[in-house]
Write a protein that holds these residues in place. Sequence first.
Motif, PDB file in Angstrom:
ATOM      1  N   THR A  57     -14.110  -1.258   8.464  1.00  0.00           N
ATOM      2  CA  THR A  57     -13.333  -0.166   7.879  1.00  0.00           C
ATOM      3  C   THR A  57     -13.199   0.916   8.941  1.00  0.00           C
ATOM      4  O   THR A  57     -13.954   0.948   9.914  1.00  0.00           O
ATOM      5  CB  THR A  57     -14.011   0.438   6.637  1.00  0.00           C
ATOM      6  OG1 THR A  57     -15.321   0.892   7.008  1.00  0.00           O
ATOM      7  CG2 THR A  57     -14.118  -0.574   5.517  1.00  0.00           C
ATOM      8  N   LEU A 115       0.833  -1.206   0.000  1.00  0.00           N
ATOM      9  CA  LEU A 115       0.000   0.000   0.000  1.00  0.00           C
ATOM     10  C   LEU A 115       0.863   1.250   0.000  1.00  0.00           C
ATOM     11  O   LEU A 115       0.507   2.262  -0.603  1.00  0.00           O
ATOM     12  CB  LEU A 115      -0.946  -0.008   1.211  1.00  0.00           C
ATOM     13  CG  LEU A 115      -2.149  -0.938   1.072  1.00  0.00           C
ATOM     14  CD1 LEU A 115      -2.840  -1.131   2.424  1.00  0.00           C
ATOM     15  CD2 LEU A 115      -3.146  -0.409   0.053  1.00  0.00           C
ATOM     16  N   HIS A 121     -16.118  -4.195  -0.121  1.00  0.00           N
ATOM     17  CA  HIS A 121     -15.464  -3.462  -1.182  1.00  0.00           C
ATOM     18  C   HIS A 121     -16.427  -3.380  -2.360  1.00  0.00           C
ATOM     19  O   HIS A 121     -17.090  -4.369  -2.685  1.00  0.00           O
ATOM     20  CB  HIS A 121     -14.181  -4.182  -1.596  1.00  0.00           C
ATOM     21  CG  HIS A 121     -13.288  -3.375  -2.473  1.00  0.00           C
ATOM     22  ND1 HIS A 121     -13.555  -3.157  -3.808  1.00  0.00           N
ATOM     23  CD2 HIS A 121     -12.143  -2.708  -2.209  1.00  0.00           C
ATOM     24  CE1 HIS A 121     -12.609  -2.405  -4.317  1.00  0.00           C
ATOM     25  NE2 HIS A 121     -11.740  -2.116  -3.377  1.00  0.00           N
ATOM     26  N   PRO A 178     -10.516  -8.161  -1.794  1.00  0.00           N
ATOM     27  CA  PRO A 178     -10.479  -6.693  -1.809  1.00  0.00           C
ATOM     28  C   PRO A 178     -10.965  -6.101  -0.495  1.00  0.00           C
ATOM     29  O   PRO A 178     -10.445  -5.089  -0.032  1.00  0.00           O
ATOM     30  CB  PRO A 178     -11.429  -6.316  -2.957  1.00  0.00           C
ATOM     31  CG  PRO A 178     -11.536  -7.525  -3.796  1.00  0.00           C
ATOM     32  CD  PRO A 178     -11.334  -8.702  -2.900  1.00  0.00           C
ATOM     33  N   ALA A 211      -6.398  -0.622   4.590  1.00  0.00           N
ATOM     34  CA  ALA A 211      -6.109   0.743   4.144  1.00  0.00           C
ATOM     35  C   ALA A 211      -6.853   1.777   4.986  1.00  0.00           C
ATOM     36  O   ALA A 211      -6.335   2.852   5.271  1.00  0.00           O
ATOM     37  CB  ALA A 211      -6.462   0.904   2.669  1.00  0.00           C
ATOM     38  N   THR A 247      -4.754   6.026  -1.439  1.00  0.00           N
ATOM     39  CA  THR A 247      -5.127   4.617  -1.582  1.00  0.00           C
ATOM     40  C   THR A 247      -6.612   4.532  -1.882  1.00  0.00           C
ATOM     41  O   THR A 247      -7.446   4.514  -0.993  1.00  0.00           O
ATOM     42  CB  THR A 247      -4.825   3.803  -0.305  1.00  0.00           C
ATOM     43  OG1 THR A 247      -5.401   4.484   0.813  1.00  0.00           O
ATOM     44  CG2 THR A 247      -3.338   3.653  -0.087  1.00  0.00           C
ATOM     45  N   CYS A 260      -6.898  -0.800  -3.692  1.00  0.00           N
ATOM     46  CA  CYS A 260      -7.112  -1.914  -2.772  1.00  0.00           C
ATOM     47  C   CYS A 260      -7.333  -3.202  -3.539  1.00  0.00           C
ATOM     48  O   CYS A 260      -6.805  -4.255  -3.175  1.00  0.00           O
ATOM     49  CB  CYS A 260      -8.301  -1.636  -1.861  1.00  0.00           C
ATOM     50  SG  CYS A 260      -8.006  -0.281  -0.702  1.00  0.00           S
ATOM     51  N   VAL A 282      -8.138  -5.809   2.049  1.00  0.00           N
ATOM     52  CA  VAL A 282      -7.217  -4.681   1.829  1.00  0.00           C
ATOM     53  C   VAL A 282      -7.906  -3.359   2.134  1.00  0.00           C
ATOM     54  O   VAL A 282      -7.307  -2.447   2.698  1.00  0.00           O
ATOM     55  CB  VAL A 282      -6.669  -4.685   0.389  1.00  0.00           C
ATOM     56  CG1 VAL A 282      -5.717  -3.526   0.178  1.00  0.00           C
ATOM     57  CG2 VAL A 282      -5.965  -5.987   0.101  1.00  0.00           C
ATOM     58  N   LEU A 283      -9.192  -3.270   1.825  1.00  0.00           N
ATOM     59  CA  LEU A 283      -9.934  -2.053   2.150  1.00  0.00           C
ATOM     60  C   LEU A 283      -9.926  -1.832   3.658  1.00  0.00           C
ATOM     61  O   LEU A 283      -9.726  -0.718   4.150  1.00  0.00           O
ATOM     62  CB  LEU A 283     -11.376  -2.167   1.647  1.00  0.00           C
ATOM     63  CG  LEU A 283     -12.264  -0.945   1.875  1.00  0.00           C
ATOM     64  CD1 LEU A 283     -11.811   0.209   0.988  1.00  0.00           C
ATOM     65  CD2 LEU A 283     -13.717  -1.271   1.591  1.00  0.00           C
TER      66      LEU A 283
END
Lengths: 438, 163, 529
Positions: free
Chosen positions: C177, B37, C188, B63, B70, B47, B52, B66-67
Amino acid sequence: MRHTIYKTDVLLEGATEEGSEAIDFYERQGGYAALKKALKEMSPEEVTAEVKESGLRGRGGAGFPTGMKWGFLAKGTGKPTYLLVNADESEPGTFKDRSIIEFRPHTLIEGSVISSYAIGAHIAYIYIRGEFVRQAEMLEKALADARKAGYVGKNILGSGFDVEIYVHRGAGAYICGEETGLIESLEGKRGYPRLKPPYPAAIGVFGSPTIVNNVETLANVPFIIEKGAAWFKGIGTEKSTGTRIFGVSGHVKRPGIYELPMGLPLRELLDEHCGGVRSGHTLKGVIPGGSSVPVLRADEIDGVNLDFESCAEAGTMLGSGGMIVLDDTVCMVDAGLNVARFYAHESCGQCTPCREGCWWMVGILNRLEKGEGRMEDIDLLADITDNMMFKTICPLGDAAAMPIESYVKKFRDEFERHVTEGGCPIKKDKSIKVPENA
Amino acid sequence: MATEQTRKFEFSPESAKKIKEIVKRYPDPKAAALPALWVAQDEAGWTSPEICTAVAELLGVTPAHVLGVATFYTMFKKEPTGRYLIQVCSTLSCSLMGAESVVDHLESKLGIKCGETTPDGRFTLMKVECLASCGTAPMMQINDDYYESLTEARIDEILAGLE
Amino acid sequence: MPDRVTITINGNEYKATPGRTVLQTALDNGIHIPHFCWHPGLSIAGNCRICAVEIEGAPKLAISCNEQVRDGMVVHSESEKVLRARASVLEFLLINHPLDCSVCDKAGECLLQNYTYEHGRYPDRESTDSRMMLPKIVPTTKELSSKIWIWANRCIHCSRCIRFCDEIAGTGELTFTKRGARTEIDCHPDKPIENSMALNVVDICPVGALLDKEFLYASRVWFLDRRDSVCPHCSTGCNIHIESFRNEVKRHMPRPNSEVNSFWICDPGRHNFSYYGRGDRIRHPEVRIDGGFEERLRGDALRMIAERLREVSSERLAGIGSAQSTCEDNFALRLLVEQLGGKVFAVRKTQQGHAEKFPGLEIEAEKAPNSRGALAVFELGSLGTDSLCKQIKSGKIEGVIALGNELNMPLSNQEKQALGKLKFLLVLDSWRSDLAETANALLPAANYSEKEGTFVNSAGRVQRIHQCLIPEASEAASEWIWIKRISDELEGDWDFASPSSLFDAMAERIGPFSGLTYKALGEIGLPMK
């Protein structure tokens, strides 16, 4: 920052001179002799025994005996062992590891290699906070130099021992300074601390036995190996051996870095070394070891020594050794609000008491400071801290609650005046301040 | 809205190569999430959700994972910022030494409020938590560099030196 | 198995199995320790903190969901310290929880509601004007997918939904998140939560944060009448609850069965409401006349059917069972055909659809609940009407009694030709299927939600279904009831008053069912021999 290093001793020897970070500077001082000694003359068990005997305690904040921690490593698991260097330095008031990384990085590198040898790790990761961009670059350079000189990598100094050290940058999360939060972050996830047990020494990063040590802790290791545990025990007190890099900030005449033997009176650091509270002002309180520890009122400081035991006895903690000095222009409600906001912002959000309690405290302190608080809010605040403490997954909940609990307890009248006077009764000074004797 | 697809992000060959090298350092490729990242943000400036997905594909994770990563860490930007990101430390020690006044001074000098970007896209101003510079407070970080022991004069001098 | 250990909870001794936790042991013994984030089907998270208990010798409260039992452990789950900690967790959760109970679907089955009622004891200490100004700094409502709404400000961050997607569905679409109190559940945009098990997250969400779009505002749960059944959508045979209000099904919920579906059901099965309220329901007995059907009174219909059946020579009568009818219905068909001298049976091929394998559940390709049961009842080796059709074609078979319920299962050309040649075709069906349209006489059958009986799933497990609905404005009844009436009309001497006695007779005669009874089957069924 170099110009604010005012006292050096073992760890920071020579740090005030230009070029102290270079490898040849360090070698001229006798650096890497300890590594040679450890690899050529000592077994890993002997290294561990020496560190244990020295009484070295973790310099991150918890003060856990380092040799004992190494001894907890699970053996015979068939999995590799890892050393993780905690360079996440994010505790408010703390800036000591930075001084090592910027001006004496090779103490850390040598300490990491020796410690890896002791615990049988062949890979070490230095988890450095994301904001330390330049510092990470300095570390990479120092590592490159160390590799070139044969101190890091394969078959170090012909000993047959391999260890590779990688720098791994964080990205802005105080919670990743907590050892299992660090491990989760290193594994590429959100930095959520884990339930313990199992402890990292049994199951840590990548499911393997792991030791997490603070930068300053590891930086002590070469000196202990070179000069011996007995020498180390001769510095400091019986249970808090060695030197400590104290970082002093706030309303003193000379804030900065002071490496001194543990056990010195708090008064001595404050008045003799730092010159005392800034002119024209009186001391209100001192937070001895980073924002997570309880505050000491000015009238509570005498008799408190800067070692683990004395601070604990005084109802606070030595913590990270980051001392914050507060004078009469500080409003304790305002200070509490600042600190509470920090923890609310940094809370990972996993568990209920911390996630909800931190922001609740911010809300209450905010309205108290604005003069919109109720008298019940003060007891409510104390009760919230009680409901948060020792009920969370990791110590961040305690770290958020303990300072606020101490501000309310020790400065209660100030809190009450906010209610009875309908606003902040303290003449705060928010101007930019330049330290007098800097 | 959850079901809108994103445009695809492609790493530059240099960045893709860099990430492949970084992955080798870890026994599990997932551990390269933060370094990947960082490479992505250095290339793209922030980002985005597309990034992501691209990182997720490189590392073999979802995904969503990674979201989640981040958005957890403060330094991964959720939107592009100005050329210079000014981050003023506002935690206790810096606050004791006048961090609020530093912010006030910057707000008036730049003509923006905290959290905003100047219309010419040069400066974004933010307050951040402790940067481990407490002995040289008050201070700020602009992009990668620390500027410590600030005074109003010094702040003006620093700003003047940034194009 | 390791030796059991003894632990003491609230002064009483209990035997516990090493490897299990204090919470599991307490729940096993009826001691209710509240818990949000722990779920028996998911990994341990330990984040809600409400299950904390006092363990003698330990300095702090320990979360019972993560505490392994040890011999001699002494646990207090109702001490003052524990009650206070419990109440504080609830207070923390409520401090920013929107006052949505009056419009929230979860009311009545919300853990936060229930626990606050039982264990919360702090009066509202937060000043009323600022209470909702500690902003739940998350957006309020949005669509998380085509099936799920999220009310993010109700979320208590237990992470059950995330663990479900990771561990049970294996698809990993959900994540937290942001951080701290700003944390939200989200996916996502490139991979929304559209897997075929997604709606289970709505069940396991302890509060009304994740909601099923289909069920939104459909009913207050305390009005729902709940019956145990088995999903007929495929041959996995997931155990379900059918929940209805005033004879209308409002939703299906999973019913735990560790041998079949654990705690889960798939989304197609959950929303399989196509059984209910279909317009082409057969309501009364009908006979075919000149190109169409006409309703008949029951007595007239039965007499006509009996007359036509007598006209068919005994060895020329066959029966077609159904993989969508119960074992009892199929068995009754067998008895009737045998009563009339017939011996030939078949069960139509079942519809094959999309199979899906999740870590926590397998959706079968076969879209019928009881093919194994039907085959066992008729002692057939495989499904299909090939042999029967040939026999009809060659004139060996001239009459057939068939069970229908063949949702969307059209007749093959071979079947159409063969059935068209019959002297008499009696069909018992719920809807005007292809098969029903070919009949000479139709009797209205109850569907699976309207009867008692058993299904056998693909793994050979015999499971009970219960009546949940009353067929509206119709004479629909279980096939076995109609068949008994025909038998009576034909002077048979059947002694069956209930599906249970039919099952017992079946168990006596048919090997795979031997030794089983309704009582033995209980709520979770038993495997066939």
